[in-house]
Design a protein around this motif. Structure first.
Motif, PDB file in Angstrom:
ATOM      1  N   HIS A   1       2.419   6.508  -6.824  1.00  0.00           N
ATOM      2  CA  HIS A   1       1.468   7.555  -7.368  1.00  0.00           C
ATOM      3  C   HIS A   1       1.839   8.992  -6.997  1.00  0.00           C
ATOM      4  O   HIS A   1       1.556   9.787  -8.073  1.00  0.00           O
ATOM      5  CB  HIS A   1       0.216   7.303  -6.242  1.00  0.00           C
ATOM      6  CG  HIS A   1      -0.972   7.974  -6.845  1.00  0.00           C
ATOM      7  ND1 HIS A   1      -1.851   7.701  -8.097  1.00  0.00           N
ATOM      8  CD2 HIS A   1      -1.728   9.217  -6.362  1.00  0.00           C
ATOM      9  CE1 HIS A   1      -2.938   8.535  -8.074  1.00  0.00           C
ATOM     10  NE2 HIS A   1      -2.534   9.271  -7.095  1.00  0.00           N
ATOM     11  N   GLN A   2       2.375   9.249  -5.808  1.00  0.00           N
ATOM     12  CA  GLN A   2       3.054  10.636  -5.498  1.00  0.00           C
ATOM     13  C   GLN A   2       3.845  11.187  -6.638  1.00  0.00           C
ATOM     14  O   GLN A   2       4.095  12.296  -6.824  1.00  0.00           O
ATOM     15  CB  GLN A   2       3.696  10.780  -4.048  1.00  0.00           C
ATOM     16  CG  GLN A   2       2.388  10.647  -3.102  1.00  0.00           C
ATOM     17  CD  GLN A   2       2.851  10.520  -1.584  1.00  0.00           C
ATOM     18  OE1 GLN A   2       4.063  10.099  -1.700  1.00  0.00           O
ATOM     19  NE2 GLN A   2       2.182  10.650  -0.564  1.00  0.00           N
TER      20      GLN A   2
ATOM     21  N   GLU B   1      -4.323   5.161   7.813  1.00  0.00           N
ATOM     22  CA  GLU B   1      -4.755   6.559   8.100  1.00  0.00           C
ATOM     23  C   GLU B   1      -4.238   7.012   9.511  1.00  0.00           C
ATOM     24  O   GLU B   1      -3.837   7.900   9.759  1.00  0.00           O
ATOM     25  CB  GLU B   1      -5.996   6.399   8.130  1.00  0.00           C
ATOM     26  CG  GLU B   1      -6.821   6.980   6.783  1.00  0.00           C
ATOM     27  CD  GLU B   1      -8.206   6.735   6.568  1.00  0.00           C
ATOM     28  OE1 GLU B   1      -9.048   7.064   7.786  1.00  0.00           O
ATOM     29  OE2 GLU B   1      -8.880   6.235   5.775  1.00  0.00           O
TER      30      GLU B   1
ATOM     31  N   LYS C   1       1.383   4.111  -2.994  1.00  0.00           N
ATOM     32  CA  LYS C   1       1.171   5.583  -2.752  1.00  0.00           C
ATOM     33  C   LYS C   1       2.132   6.393  -3.231  1.00  0.00           C
ATOM     34  O   LYS C   1       2.153   7.309  -3.592  1.00  0.00           O
ATOM     35  CB  LYS C   1       0.849   5.679  -1.248  1.00  0.00           C
ATOM     36  CG  LYS C   1      -0.038   6.876  -0.650  1.00  0.00           C
ATOM     37  CD  LYS C   1      -0.422   6.677   0.633  1.00  0.00           C
ATOM     38  CE  LYS C   1      -0.766   8.026   1.100  1.00  0.00           C
ATOM     39  NZ  LYS C   1      -0.895   8.084   2.550  1.00  0.00           N
ATOM     40  N   ARG C   2       3.673   5.835  -2.840  1.00  0.00           N
ATOM     41  CA  ARG C   2       4.634   6.585  -3.110  1.00  0.00           C
ATOM     42  C   ARG C   2       5.083   6.494  -4.657  1.00  0.00           C
ATOM     43  O   ARG C   2       5.318   7.938  -5.265  1.00  0.00           O
ATOM     44  CB  ARG C   2       6.025   5.750  -2.615  1.00  0.00           C
ATOM     45  CG  ARG C   2       7.244   6.329  -2.826  1.00  0.00           C
ATOM     46  CD  ARG C   2       7.716   7.466  -1.796  1.00  0.00           C
ATOM     47  NE  ARG C   2       8.050   6.970  -0.528  1.00  0.00           N
ATOM     48  CZ  ARG C   2       9.027   6.731  -0.127  1.00  0.00           C
ATOM     49  NH1 ARG C   2      10.027   6.699  -0.528  1.00  0.00           N
ATOM     50  NH2 ARG C   2       9.187   6.059   1.268  1.00  0.00           N
TER      51      ARG C   2
ATOM     52  N   ASP D   1      -5.908  -0.070   5.059  1.00  0.00           N
ATOM     53  CA  ASP D   1      -6.395   1.203   4.881  1.00  0.00           C
ATOM     54  C   ASP D   1      -6.324   2.026   6.256  1.00  0.00           C
ATOM     55  O   ASP D   1      -5.905   3.252   6.293  1.00  0.00           O
ATOM     56  CB  ASP D   1      -7.462   1.557   3.917  1.00  0.00           C
ATOM     57  CG  ASP D   1      -6.841   1.332   2.425  1.00  0.00           C
ATOM     58  OD1 ASP D   1      -5.777   0.952   2.196  1.00  0.00           O
ATOM     59  OD2 ASP D   1      -7.851   1.451   1.596  1.00  0.00           O
TER      60      ASP D   1
ATOM     61  N   ARG E   1       0.771  -1.250   0.133  1.00  0.00           N
ATOM     62  CA  ARG E   1       0.016   0.073   0.024  1.00  0.00           C
ATOM     63  C   ARG E   1       0.739   1.207   0.088  1.00  0.00           C
ATOM     64  O   ARG E   1       0.678   2.250  -0.780  1.00  0.00           O
ATOM     65  CB  ARG E   1      -0.902  -0.242   1.135  1.00  0.00           C
ATOM     66  CG  ARG E   1      -1.879   0.958   1.448  1.00  0.00           C
ATOM     67  CD  ARG E   1      -3.237   0.511   0.577  1.00  0.00           C
ATOM     68  NE  ARG E   1      -3.919   1.732   0.097  1.00  0.00           N
ATOM     69  CZ  ARG E   1      -4.042   2.122  -1.113  1.00  0.00           C
ATOM     70  NH1 ARG E   1      -2.956   2.044  -1.924  1.00  0.00           N
ATOM     71  NH2 ARG E   1      -4.476   3.320  -1.352  1.00  0.00           N
ATOM     72  N   LEU E   2       1.981   1.233   1.050  1.00  0.00           N
ATOM     73  CA  LEU E   2       2.538   2.442   0.933  1.00  0.00           C
ATOM     74  C   LEU E   2       3.611   2.724  -0.283  1.00  0.00           C
ATOM     75  O   LEU E   2       3.823   3.890  -0.742  1.00  0.00           O
ATOM     76  CB  LEU E   2       3.713   2.273   2.066  1.00  0.00           C
ATOM     77  CG  LEU E   2       3.310   2.324   3.748  1.00  0.00           C
ATOM     78  CD1 LEU E   2       4.290   1.774   4.618  1.00  0.00           C
ATOM     79  CD2 LEU E   2       2.901   3.715   3.775  1.00  0.00           C
TER      80      LEU E   2
END
Lengths: 371, 190
Positions: B90-91, B112, B87-88, B108, B83-84
């Motif tokens: 994606h960023q 959060e 996200k990375r 998730d 997941r991390l």
């Protein structure tokens, strides 16, 4: 008066939250809390604060533990990480490049490429931008060992003589204070580093650990922690216990570059920047990388530790007074492990000229590198 | 069955910050995460970052005491890292389908929580950074290294514990002010 009450109140709140009150006191405090909304508010707020700062501390510790574990497991080969550091990397690279190195050495008689350093903007002094710490910030350091061929032929030390690259962030200087590898440098040289290495003027590198860090005095005690380090039979210099006089001539040794560099000057004021009584002001050329280096008087006694420099004035340098080395050692001695540590104030170089003094001293002054 | 008990012991160890447990979890999971990251456009440095972040998630969950792991540690760590890493990616505008080699569980909610804690950690880090010396070292000695005022007075060169206490009080007030200003702003921004 009011201030004093506030201090006592916060102290009480803190002890209450930490459960350090005795039952009577606790009961009394709880009553107070019930009747006084302000105190209740303070308890709630401070509980939250303590919780936050505890979490912060725990996480910070855990992060550094993870870092340690990673390095250790990588060195033991238990995880596949090509990011080896320190000795493991040296060994690994040695194994990998052994033949190449030997061939290169025999063909070319490899000459020093020396140290390619990128000196960045200098770390500013935490308190005052007018003073800069004389620590060398290095982004990448590549070093090909000088006189590689010679070392290989003589089969000198095995592990540390090879080609290596190591991510080094800070460079400074340090010097021995006893024969078994105890050293002094500035706290600001080593405070942000995980792994510390020291390197002598011959280029031999040793692992070192921080024993004590005193950021207020800007003094750190480090110890060479490496089997390859051989104890000295004696140190040529002593550490001066008392204050030195102005106008005394002084000299310094340090590593603003890969080779040891000598500097000469005089003690110009009995206090440091803006009257700081911890330090002397000294007039001498100093550059980033000189931080943590010893300042000697003409008898070859250490009178200070070079630490910072006035940003816009040349030759205006500050050195922590040597008597504070004794204070820091006293603090270290409170730890059972180190209670027998002794340092000497006797120098054996009174009658020698400078050249002879420096010859004797230079083996005891090391480059300090941290990543 | 034996393995389940083993995993429980590891988590308890982790919560106590027991070095052996940390090492064991690290050793058993790192290579898997490194493959995941490297096979998906990342470097070994990225892998280390992501993995250690996941270790912190696991550590803080284990410490919270209310943590029940309904899957293997391995699965959990993998899920968090995956997941991390997504996200990375994606960023940094690197979109990729991460092909799964392992089972994945939903994380998730945990992440959060973790993001919130990250923000708080940074707030405290910044606040302590702004403080400057000697406040920074003084408060760190007391609150993080848990030294008592006597020791602190000595090592910071105060003449007695009372003076050190006064100084600590002043520093503490400043730190709380800085921290809570950000904390309250941070929370109302949401």
């Amino acid at each position: 008066m009011n201030d004093k009450n506030d201090i006592m109140m916060l102290d009480a709140v803190e002890r209450y939250i930490r459960g350090e009150m005795n039952p009577d006191e606790r009961l009394h405090f709880e009553n107070l809390r019930k009747t006084n909304g302000e105190i209740d508010q303070l308890v709630v707020e401070h509980t939250l604060f303590l919780q936050q700062i505890n979490q912060f501390g725990e996480r910070k510790n855990f992060k550094s533990e993870l870092h340690d574990v990673h390095t250790e497991l990588a060195q033991q080969g238990k995880i596949h990480s090509d990011k080896l550091t320190g000795k493991a990397k040296v060994v690994y690279l040695w194994k990998r490049y052994r033949r190449v190195t030997a061939i290169a050495a025999s063909i070319a008689g490899v000459t020093a490429i020396g140290i390619t350093t990128l000196v960045n903007s200098l770390a500013p002094h935490p308190k005052d931008p007018k003073v800069q710490e004389l620590v060398h910030e290095v982004t990448v350091m590549k070093q090909v060992q000088k006189n590689l061929d010679q070392k290989i032929n003589t089969k000198a030390d095995k592990d540390n003589q090879q080609v290596f690259t190591m991510p080094v962030r800070f460079n400074g200087t340090g010097f021995l204070i006893n024969t078994s590898g105890l050293m002094i440098t500035n706290a600001h040289v080593v405070k942000n580093s995980k792994n510390i290495y020291v390197q002598n003027n011959k280029g031999d590198q040793f692992r070192a650990i921080v024993l004590r860090l005193d950021p207020t005095k800007d003094v750190a005690i480090i110890k060479i922690d490496d089997d390859r380090f051989k104890s000295f039979s004696s140190l040529p210099y002593g550490i001066r216990k008392t204050s030195s006089d102005i106008a005394e001539s002084v000299f310094t040794l340090g590593y603003p570059r890969s080779q040891i560099v000598y500097g000469e000057g005089y003690l110009s004021a009995p206090t440091g920047f803006e009257g700081d009584t911890l330090s002397y002001q000294i007039s001498v050329d100093a550059y980033p990388g000189n931080s943590g280096g010893p300042v000697f008087n003409k008898n070859g006694e250490v009178i200070g530790i070079l630490s910072t420099k006035e940003t816009h004035t040349e030759r205006s340098v500050f050195a922590v007074q040597s008597k504070y080395i004794y204070r820091v050692i006293d603090e270290l001695r409170k730890n059972k492990l180190w209670e027998n540590v002794r340092i000497s104030s006797k120098s054996t170089m009174n009658d020698l000229d400078k050249v002879q003094q420096v010859k004797k001293i230079q083996d005891c002054v090391f480059m300090v590198k941290g990543d | 069955m034996k393995q389940e008990g083993n995993e429980k012991a590891l988590l308890l160890g982790l919560a106590r910050n027991d070095r052996k447990a940390v090492e064991s979890i690290y050793k058993d999971n790192y290579n898997m995460v490194q493959s995941l990251v490297i096979n998906n456009n990342g470097s070994t440095d990225d892998a280390k970052d992501i993995f250690q972040e996941a270790m912190i998630v696991l550590y803080e969950k284990a410490r919270s005491g209310t943590f029940e792991l309904n899957c293997q540690i391995k699965t959990y760590v993998y899920s968090v890292c995956r997941r991390l890493w997504l996200k990375r990616l994606h960023q940094t505008n690197r979109y990729l389908e991460v092909g799964d080699m392992e089972t994945v569980v939903p994380v998730d909610e945990d992440l959060e929580d973790h993001a919130k804690k990250n923000t708080e950690f940074e707030m405290m880090d910044n606040a302590i950074g702004i403080l400057g010396e000697p406040c920074k070292s003084l408060l760190e000695a007391f609150y993080l290294e848990k030294k008592n005022m006597q020791e602190i007075a000595f090592s910071f060169g105060y003449t007695n514990a009372e003076n050190a206490k006064n100084q600590k009080y002043k520093c503490l007030m400043r730190l709380k002010k800085i921290f809570f200003t950000h904390y309250k702003n941070g929370n109302s921004d949401e």
